[in-house]
Structure formats: C-alpha cells, structure tokens
Design a protein around this motif. Structure first.
Motif, PDB file in Angstrom:
ATOM      1  N   LYS A  13       0.843  -1.188   0.000  1.00 18.44           N
ATOM      2  CA  LYS A  13       0.000   0.000   0.000  1.00 18.44           C
ATOM      3  C   LYS A  13       0.884   1.247   0.000  1.00 18.44           C
ATOM      4  O   LYS A  13       2.042   1.208   0.411  1.00 18.44           O
ATOM      5  N   ARG A  14       0.296   2.343  -0.411  1.00 16.48           N
ATOM      6  CA  ARG A  14       1.029   3.615  -0.423  1.00 16.48           C
ATOM      7  C   ARG A  14       0.781   4.378   0.872  1.00 16.48           C
ATOM      8  O   ARG A  14      -0.288   4.248   1.494  1.00 16.48           O
ATOM      9  N   THR A  15       1.735   5.173   1.246  1.00 16.71           N
ATOM     10  CA  THR A  15       1.603   6.051   2.416  1.00 16.71           C
ATOM     11  C   THR A  15       0.351   6.894   2.285  1.00 16.71           C
ATOM     12  O   THR A  15       0.083   7.462   1.221  1.00 16.71           O
ATOM     13  N   GLY A  16      -0.429   6.926   3.364  1.00 17.96           N
ATOM     14  CA  GLY A  16      -1.650   7.714   3.378  1.00 17.96           C
ATOM     15  C   GLY A  16      -2.901   6.950   2.983  1.00 17.96           C
ATOM     16  O   GLY A  16      -4.014   7.431   3.209  1.00 17.96           O
ATOM     17  N   GLU A  17      -2.745   5.774   2.418  1.00 13.31           N
ATOM     18  CA  GLU A  17      -3.909   4.972   2.038  1.00 13.31           C
ATOM     19  C   GLU A  17      -4.610   4.412   3.266  1.00 13.31           C
ATOM     20  O   GLU A  17      -3.985   4.189   4.315  1.00 13.31           O
ATOM     21  N   LYS A  18      -5.874   4.159   3.141  1.00 14.91           N
ATOM     22  CA  LYS A  18      -6.634   3.463   4.182  1.00 14.91           C
ATOM     23  C   LYS A  18      -6.556   1.970   3.872  1.00 14.91           C
ATOM     24  O   LYS A  18      -6.794   1.544   2.747  1.00 14.91           O
ATOM     25  N   VAL A  19      -6.195   1.218   4.895  1.00 17.51           N
ATOM     26  CA  VAL A  19      -5.956  -0.213   4.692  1.00 17.51           C
ATOM     27  C   VAL A  19      -6.884  -1.020   5.598  1.00 17.51           C
ATOM     28  O   VAL A  19      -7.029  -0.703   6.785  1.00 17.51           O
ATOM     29  N   PHE A  20      -7.495  -2.040   5.024  1.00 18.94           N
ATOM     30  CA  PHE A  20      -8.346  -2.938   5.784  1.00 18.94           C
ATOM     31  C   PHE A  20      -7.715  -4.332   5.782  1.00 18.94           C
ATOM     32  O   PHE A  20      -7.428  -4.883   4.730  1.00 18.94           O
ATOM     33  N   GLU A  79      -6.032   3.829   9.264  1.00 20.91           N
ATOM     34  CA  GLU A  79      -6.742   4.974   8.681  1.00 20.91           C
ATOM     35  C   GLU A  79      -5.891   5.692   7.641  1.00 20.91           C
ATOM     36  O   GLU A  79      -6.384   6.124   6.612  1.00 20.91           O
ATOM     37  N   SER A  80      -4.616   5.828   7.908  1.00 16.26           N
ATOM     38  CA  SER A  80      -3.692   6.492   6.990  1.00 16.26           C
ATOM     39  C   SER A  80      -2.342   5.806   7.132  1.00 16.26           C
ATOM     40  O   SER A  80      -1.573   6.120   8.030  1.00 16.26           O
ATOM     41  N   ALA A  81      -2.107   4.847   6.263  1.00 17.23           N
ATOM     42  CA  ALA A  81      -0.931   3.994   6.414  1.00 17.23           C
ATOM     43  C   ALA A  81       0.366   4.797   6.363  1.00 17.23           C
ATOM     44  O   ALA A  81       0.507   5.744   5.580  1.00 17.23           O
ATOM     45  N   SER A  82       1.296   4.377   7.202  1.00 15.47           N
ATOM     46  CA  SER A  82       2.619   4.997   7.205  1.00 15.47           C
ATOM     47  C   SER A  82       3.682   3.907   7.074  1.00 15.47           C
ATOM     48  O   SER A  82       3.418   2.730   7.353  1.00 15.47           O
ATOM     49  N   THR A  83       4.869   4.302   6.666  1.00 19.62           N
ATOM     50  CA  THR A  83       5.926   3.322   6.416  1.00 19.62           C
ATOM     51  C   THR A  83       6.292   2.544   7.676  1.00 19.62           C
ATOM     52  O   THR A  83       6.703   1.385   7.597  1.00 19.62           O
ATOM     53  N   ASN A  84       6.135   3.162   8.850  1.00 17.72           N
ATOM     54  CA  ASN A  84       6.469   2.428  10.082  1.00 17.72           C
ATOM     55  C   ASN A  84       5.407   1.409  10.474  1.00 17.72           C
ATOM     56  O   ASN A  84       5.529   0.731  11.498  1.00 17.72           O
ATOM     57  N   GLN A  85       4.376   1.282   9.663  1.00 18.24           N
ATOM     58  CA  GLN A  85       3.391   0.232   9.871  1.00 18.24           C
ATOM     59  C   GLN A  85       3.649  -0.972   8.965  1.00 18.24           C
ATOM     60  O   GLN A  85       2.869  -1.938   8.956  1.00 18.24           O
ATOM     61  N   THR A  86       4.742  -0.915   8.231  1.00 13.19           N
ATOM     62  CA  THR A  86       5.178  -2.096   7.479  1.00 13.19           C
ATOM     63  C   THR A  86       5.521  -3.193   8.467  1.00 13.19           C
ATOM     64  O   THR A  86       6.375  -3.005   9.341  1.00 13.19           O
TER      65      THR A  86
END
Lengths: 113, 109
Positions: A13-20, A79-86
């Motif tokens: 996913k890209r940074t800022g995307e909402k991920v489910f 809610e807003s994916a960030s790289t540290n959530q990899t």
C-alpha cells in the motif's frame, strides 16, 4: 479444526492509504485479537475484542482501529498507512482466554511504500 | 508491554540433541502457554501449564513452571531438523494474551 482466515497474505500500500485487514474465524469464538510482529520485538497486541461491537486497546493501538460487527469477523483498519506500519499482522481467536488455546491465522505481510 | 521474555534469543544445535528455552515473566499469571512459529507462518499452540502445576509433558516436549521465580522452561528432547522454528511463551494474566519476543531454534541435520 479451528480455522482463522486472514483475507490477504501479502499487501503493498502507499503512504496515506486506508488499509483494511480482514479476519474470519469459524469456531464461534468470543475473543479475537490483532497482533503485530516485528523482528526482535515478538508479538505486540494492537487490539482485542471480547464480543461483538466490543473492543479493547492493546499495547500499541496508535494509528489503528478495529471493527467487530459480527462475531466471526474482526477487522483491523489503518486509517492512513505509514511506512512504520510495514510489518506482519497476525489475527487470532480463542474461546475465552484463561487456559484456552489461541488459534492464529497465517499472517498478513503489509508493506507501506 | 510484553509479559514474557524468552532466553536465549537464538539457539543452534545438532539433530538428536536436546533444546532448552526459558521464559521469564513479570506479574502473577493464571496459565502459561508455549507456541511454535514456522518461518513466515502463524503460531501454533504446543502446550499449556497452569499456575498450580510444576511440570507437564507432551511427546518430546517437557515444560516446567516455577511461579516463585516467575519462570518457565521448554525442553525439546531428541531434536529433529523439523523442530527448526521460533518458540514463544505466552501468559494470560489480565484477560488477554501477551507474548515474548521468542527463541529462534535451528536444528542442524
């Protein structure tokens, strides 16, 4: 056998995307959990749920939310994916907690670019 | 916060040898469980020991619990290459499950 199914095995996913991230269990378990696993840090509890529409924060809830509208399904939302959530995300379920086995899904590998 | 801490972080042995992994925890517990994780997969339950038990066996697995020292050990006897995995202890002190960082066991054929 208990089956815990995570909908996606690998996501990018890209940074800022909402991920489910979706998780379904087939044993009518009351409790469901979302963990995050990173090298050297083991499993860290993000959120857990005792029952439908109930949720409790774990150790690292920041940046995440969850939804449990049906007993068998527990969703983790970024809610807003960030790289540290990899990370690798593990869903689990159990019938109660004390003395009961926790059953895990196979994990979802999320990469945020 | 993590409740259990496994020791050592990594262990490498030859097939046929015994493997011992330790777990220490901080607060009183109801039960302690050990789980295994093959690389890139989910965790699988191995064995549970209750707080009023001191030792438990399951096949080649032997678990001990010392509540006075807040520690547990997992012994795998006559190890096999297929035992190569990460092993985690988990405690359920507060109506949820907390896991340690795990011990990475490598069994060389």
């Amino acid at each position: 056998d208990v089956k815990v199914t995570q909908s996606s095995r690998y996501l990018v996913k890209r940074t800022g995307e909402k991920v489910f991230l979706e998780c379904v269990q087939d044993m009518d378990h009351e409790n469901m959990f979302w963990y995050r696993q990173d090298p050297g840090l083991g499993l860290r509890l993000i959120y857990f749920s005792y029952d439908v529409k109930m949720k409790e924060k774990g150790d690292i809830p920041e940046g995440y939310s969850v939804s449990r509208e049906k007993k068998e399904r527990f969703s983790l939302i970024l809610e807003s994916a960030s790289t540290n959530q990899t990370s690798m995300y593990l869903c689990a379920s159990s019938q109660g907690v004390n003395g009961n086995t926790i059953y895990f899904g196979e994990g979802s590998w999320l990469t945020v670019v | 916060s993590q409740q259990g801490e496994e020791d050592p972080q990594a262990l490498s042995i030859q097939e046929g040898e015994n493997a011992t992994m330790n777990c220490s925890y901080k607060t009183s517990i109801n039960n302690l469980q050990w789980y295994r994780q093959n690389s890139g997969r989910g965790l699988v339950h191995l064995i549970l020991i209750r707080s009023n038990e001191r030792e438990k066996h399951s096949g080649r697995l032997r678990v001990t619990l010392d509540t006075s020292k807040k520690s547990s050990s997992l012994l795998i006897t006559a190890s096999r290459a297929a035992d190569t995995a990460s092993y985690f202890c988990a405690t359920d002190a507060n109506d949820d499950m907390r896991f340690g960082a795990g011990t990475r066991l490598t069994v060389k054929p």
